[in-house]
Design an enzyme around this catalytic site. Structure first.
Site, PDB file in Angstrom:
ATOM      1  N   ALA A   1       1.371  -0.856   0.517  1.00 45.84           N
ATOM      2  CA  ALA A   1       0.539  -0.009  -0.034  1.00 45.84           C
ATOM      3  C   ALA A   1       0.825   1.108  -0.257  1.00 45.84           C
ATOM      4  O   ALA A   1       0.509   2.325  -0.633  1.00 45.84           O
ATOM      5  CB  ALA A   1      -0.526  -0.141   1.018  1.00 45.84           C
ATOM      6  N   THR A   2       1.543   1.090   0.433  1.00 42.26           N
ATOM      7  CA  THR A   2       2.813   2.181   0.569  1.00 42.26           C
ATOM      8  C   THR A   2       2.979   2.785  -1.043  1.00 42.26           C
ATOM      9  O   THR A   2       3.650   3.957  -1.015  1.00 42.26           O
ATOM     10  CB  THR A   2       4.125   2.028   1.677  1.00 42.26           C
ATOM     11  OG1 THR A   2       3.469   2.021   3.351  1.00 42.26           O
ATOM     12  CG2 THR A   2       4.635   3.660   1.887  1.00 42.26           C
TER      13      THR A   2
ATOM     14  N   ASN B   1      -7.980   2.499   9.682  1.00 46.49           N
ATOM     15  CA  ASN B   1      -7.296   0.665   9.689  1.00 46.49           C
ATOM     16  C   ASN B   1      -7.810   0.681  12.026  1.00 46.49           C
ATOM     17  O   ASN B   1      -7.332  -0.354  12.019  1.00 46.49           O
ATOM     18  CB  ASN B   1      -6.069   1.009   9.718  1.00 46.49           C
ATOM     19  CG  ASN B   1      -5.393   2.430  10.472  1.00 46.49           C
ATOM     20  OD1 ASN B   1      -5.373   3.476  10.324  1.00 46.49           O
ATOM     21  ND2 ASN B   1      -4.396   2.007  10.506  1.00 46.49           N
TER      22      ASN B   1
ATOM     23  N   SER C   1      -3.086  -3.455   0.016  1.00 45.56           N
ATOM     24  CA  SER C   1      -2.501  -4.634   0.571  1.00 45.56           C
ATOM     25  C   SER C   1      -3.021  -5.299   0.194  1.00 45.56           C
ATOM     26  O   SER C   1      -3.782  -6.720   1.143  1.00 45.56           O
ATOM     27  CB  SER C   1      -2.293  -4.002   1.493  1.00 45.56           C
ATOM     28  OG  SER C   1      -0.873  -4.205   2.462  1.00 45.56           O
TER      29      SER C   1
ATOM     30  N   CYS D   1       1.578   0.557  13.436  1.00 47.48           N
ATOM     31  CA  CYS D   1       2.721   1.034  12.534  1.00 47.48           C
ATOM     32  C   CYS D   1       2.336   2.419  13.743  1.00 47.48           C
ATOM     33  O   CYS D   1       3.891   2.864  13.416  1.00 47.48           O
ATOM     34  CB  CYS D   1       1.555   2.084  11.414  1.00 47.48           C
ATOM     35  SG  CYS D   1       1.393   0.504  10.014  1.00 47.48           S
TER      36      CYS D   1
END
Length: 762
Positions: A77-78, A170, A220, A349
């Site tokens: 995803a990043t 998230n 992702s 994260c």
């Protein structure tokens, strides 16, 4: 080192990552062993690999409803977020330059949701600067339910270059109404570039991207049972695109680099399960909502103080975000981990962050943000796993009742008896509780309001008679919790302003109260504040000269801190008085009585004057007579002047020095070396987790449980055993390392710890 009762883990942290499904792992292995060709090769092996890649792409398009537009495989995803932002901003820069040529002066902005994953605003800031766009970056507010402020969007979008929103959050699972958002966004600015983070939406909500005006959507694989390192990004047919990886021209020249065929093979299995529900490991939404309800009901039944941080009506069924009043997120995480339930505090994260920016943005109370726990599962969750999770949650709660941290309908017969000193903390603030089990009497020093409920529960559960609740001084950095507890447990007791009982006894011109067979002695020690006092817990003594031999603990408030002395620049402070108070304390308790301070800024738990003199020359020269009162005042003012660099949002009660005690590095065992030491050496293993964690999971080799809250009591009891070989162990090795450092600093020269804790030894 053997676990007494090993349990398989219940993994409830799917929003962070998921295990790879066996079918997906098998497909990845097959692509490495059989379909291992390079998709760019023209021979048969390469053609088979290319066919797998294109089949995966087609399935991805079907899953997200993208019969038009492009799907590009990424590392995750990043990378997809970078692709979207760079593509949009490179095109936006062209518009800006055209406006400049036409003498059009506009103030540009970049918009993102305030609850967005940090990868989005950080990427916007980075590329905004690198590309020299210099637009103002603005966070779109959300309401208490986590919904984006549509009026804000309508007002700001006309001058915005790009807007970034989220399909599903998230941390909370809150989803946005994309159709409503689209209407607001496009009504305000039809040309604005729109990226929607769809990472948490895959497999949890229906997507039909080609029927929207969404320009970019990153995904992702590892959030939905595929391996890490594989993801993809959707790009609308008319959206601009700038390649961020140049090279061999793979992915039709859009994203160079040899394709991750094993990742594609694995994620293709996930796509096929999503497309063919009859032959899928995934449960439907109704079933998932049933799992959520079962977990919610269980949490409510065993934790009456649980509060859910989101509304289930606008969130996906696979995420629960909650807080339990009176418990920090770390305490609940450690508790669940001991029960082999894996959860997280907010976003994985940002696991070192102490509070949730998402919940802060939603306007929730600070305690809910600081205590937030995220429990998340994927669509491959099974009924058996949910049932087992609920059983574990119940057993975890029961362990708390045994430790007197929560009450269970008054059923306290099997509680663990409390005897001795307990240190409770909120941040760097310390509250001290001493209980005498024989007399069932107790006292509390420096009660914190955040701990009121826990202290009340402890007293009720242990059936203790509270003899006194005392503050060592008037606190500048927090309110006392004394009034709440005194009103409930000591409604008729007459005290002074800090809680010292008027009906006290006197001996050798010192006031004291009796706690069992011990005396709690009041000594006026002004300096840090005008009302500062020290409370000495001693066995009965003949006279003042006898106190040092009988004294076990000295509660000196903020007069002596670990690594410093209390500040003396408050209006009621006096460095002259502190000079005299330090000498008085030394004359009464000597060099090795344990000092229990009101603050512990460096996780050192306790100290004594001998240890402090080694690293604090101001204290050392005061006590050995080399410094007079004028010299002390001058140097103390210089020490306090450093406070201006440390205050921030917290009132510091003492300027910390950089000096540390010189000592040997802490010996660190691993699993193998510890097993050898236990079998061949005179080593004592100490489990320092809290009693509720220890009760849920410990090793057969553990001879004793000494929780961190009881570490100071343990240190005092072992004053004559400082050369004994101790090995401390905890869940991850972090707490055991800190505890070992504290013990070594106080002269325990054979203390060691298990590196990585139980996490790396099981």
């Amino acid at each position: 080192m053997k676990n007494a009762t090993p349990l398989s883990q219940i993994y409830l942290d799917a929003n962070a990552t998921t295990p790879v499904l066996p079918e997906a792992a098998a497909a990845a292995m097959n692509s490495m062993e059989v379909l291992f060709g390079n998709p760019s090769s023209s021979h048969i092996t390469g053609l088979k690999a290319k066919d797998l890649m294109e089949t995966t792409r087609q399935n991805a398009q079907k899953v997200i409803g993208a019969d038009t537009g492009k799907v590009i495989f990424t590392s995750g995803a990043t990378e997809g977020i970078q692709t979207a932002i760079i593509s949009a901003l490179v095109e936006a820069k062209k518009r800006i330059e055209a406006d400049k040529l036409n003498d059009v002066s506009t103030s540009y902005s970049l918009l993102y949701g305030a609850t967005e994953h940090k990868a989005v605003p950080e990427s916007l800031k980075h590329w905004n600067q690198i590309l020299g766009i210099n637009a103002e970056i603005k966070a779109i507010p959300v309401d208490r339910l986590g919904n984006l402020d549509k009026q804000f969007i309508a007002d700001e979008a006309p001058n915005a270059l790009m807007i970034c929103t989220m399909a599903v959050n998230n941390e909370t699972g809150v989803y946005q109404d994309l159709a409503e958002l689209e209407q607001v966004i496009r009504s305000a600015n039809n040309d604005i570039f729109w990226m929607v983070d769809c990472v948490q939406a895959l497999g949890k909500t229906k997507l039909n991207l080609s029927q929207t005006s969404i320009d970019y959507a990153p995904f992702s694989g590892h959030k939905l049972y595929a391996p890490k390192g594989i993801g993809f990004v959707y790009i609308r047919q008319s959206a601009p695109f700038t390649s961020i990886i140049a090279g061999g021209g793979q992915e039709s020249g859009l994203r160079s680099g040899t394709e991750n065929l094993p990742g594609m093979a694995a994620i293709n299995v996930i796509f096929e399960m999503l497309l063919n529900t009859q032959h899928s490991a995934f449960a439907d939404i109704k079933t998932l909502r049933g799992y959520q309800t079962q977990l919610v009901d269980t949490l409510k039944s065993v934790f009456p103080a649980v509060v859910f941080n989101h509304d289930f009506n606008n969130s996906v069924p696979t995420t629960l975000n909650f807080a339990i009043e009176g418990f920090s997120s770390k305490e609940i995480m450690d508790l669940f981990d001991a029960a082999n339930i894996r959860v997280s505090s907010g976003s994985a994260c940002s696991s070192k962050v102490t509070r949730s920016f998402v919940l802060d943005a939603m306007g929730l109370p600070a305690w809910q943000s600081e205590a937030a726990i995220r429990m998340s599962f994927g669509p491959a969750m099974t009924q058996a796993q949910v049932d087992e999770a609920c059983l574990r949650i119940k057993s975890a709660a029961k362990a708390l009742t045994h430790s007197c941290m929560i009450l269970d309908n008054g059923e306290i017969d099997d509680k663990q008896p409390l005897n001795g000193l307990v240190q409770l903390r909120s941040g760097s603030n310390c509250t001290w509780v001493y209980a005498d089990q024989q007399s069932k009497q107790a006292f509390i020093i420096d009660p914190l309001p955040e701990l009121n409920d826990r202290l009340d529960t402890l007293l009720q559960c242990q059936q203790l008679e509270l003899m006194a609740i005392i503050d060592t001084h008037g606190h500048a950095d927090h309110q006392s919790g004394r009034t709440f507890l005194a009103d409930k447990h000591l409604p008729t007791q007459q005290t002074d302003a800090l809680g010292w009982p008027q009906a006290c006894l006197q001996h050798s011109q010192l006031q004291y109260i009796e706690i069992g067979h011990q005396w709690l002695v009041n000594v006026a020690t002004p300096g840090h504040t005008g009302d500062s006092m020290s409370l000495l817990l001693c066995s009965p003594f003949k006279d003042k000269n006898d106190i040092e031999q009988q004294c076990q603990f000295a509660f000196c408030g903020d007069t002596v801190l670990m690594g410093s002395l209390g500040r003396t620049n408050f209006d009621s402070s006096s460095a002259t008085d502190m000079f005299s108070s330090l000498k008085l304390i030394h004359s009464l308790i000597g060099s090795n009585t344990l000092i229990c301070a009101s603050h512990d800024y460096n996780n050192e738990f306790t100290t004594h004057l001998s240890a402090e003199c080694q690293r604090n020359p101001l204290l050392r020269n005061t006590l050995n007579g080399q410094l007079d009162v004028d010299g002390f005042e001058k140097l103390k003012a210089e020490l306090d002047s450093h406070l201006c660099d440390q205050t921030g949002s917290e009132i510091m009660c003492g300027a910390l020095t950089d000096s540390q005690l010189a000592g040997q590095a802490i010996v660190e065992y691993n699993h193998q070396s510890l097993n050898y030491a236990l079998a061949n050496d005179d080593v004592t293993l100490i489990d320092i987790r809290e009693p509720h964690e220890y009760a849920l999971q410990h090793t057969e080799d553990s001879s004793e449980n000494v929780p961190l809250t009881r570490l100071v009591d343990f240190i005092q009891q072992q004053q004559e055993q400082k050369h004994r070989k101790w090995v401390l162990v905890c869940r991850s090795g972090s707490r055991s390392f800190v505890a070992a450092q504290a013990m070594q600093r106080l002269g325990f020269d054979n203390v060691a710890h298990l590196k990585g804790g139980y996490a790396l030894s099981s």
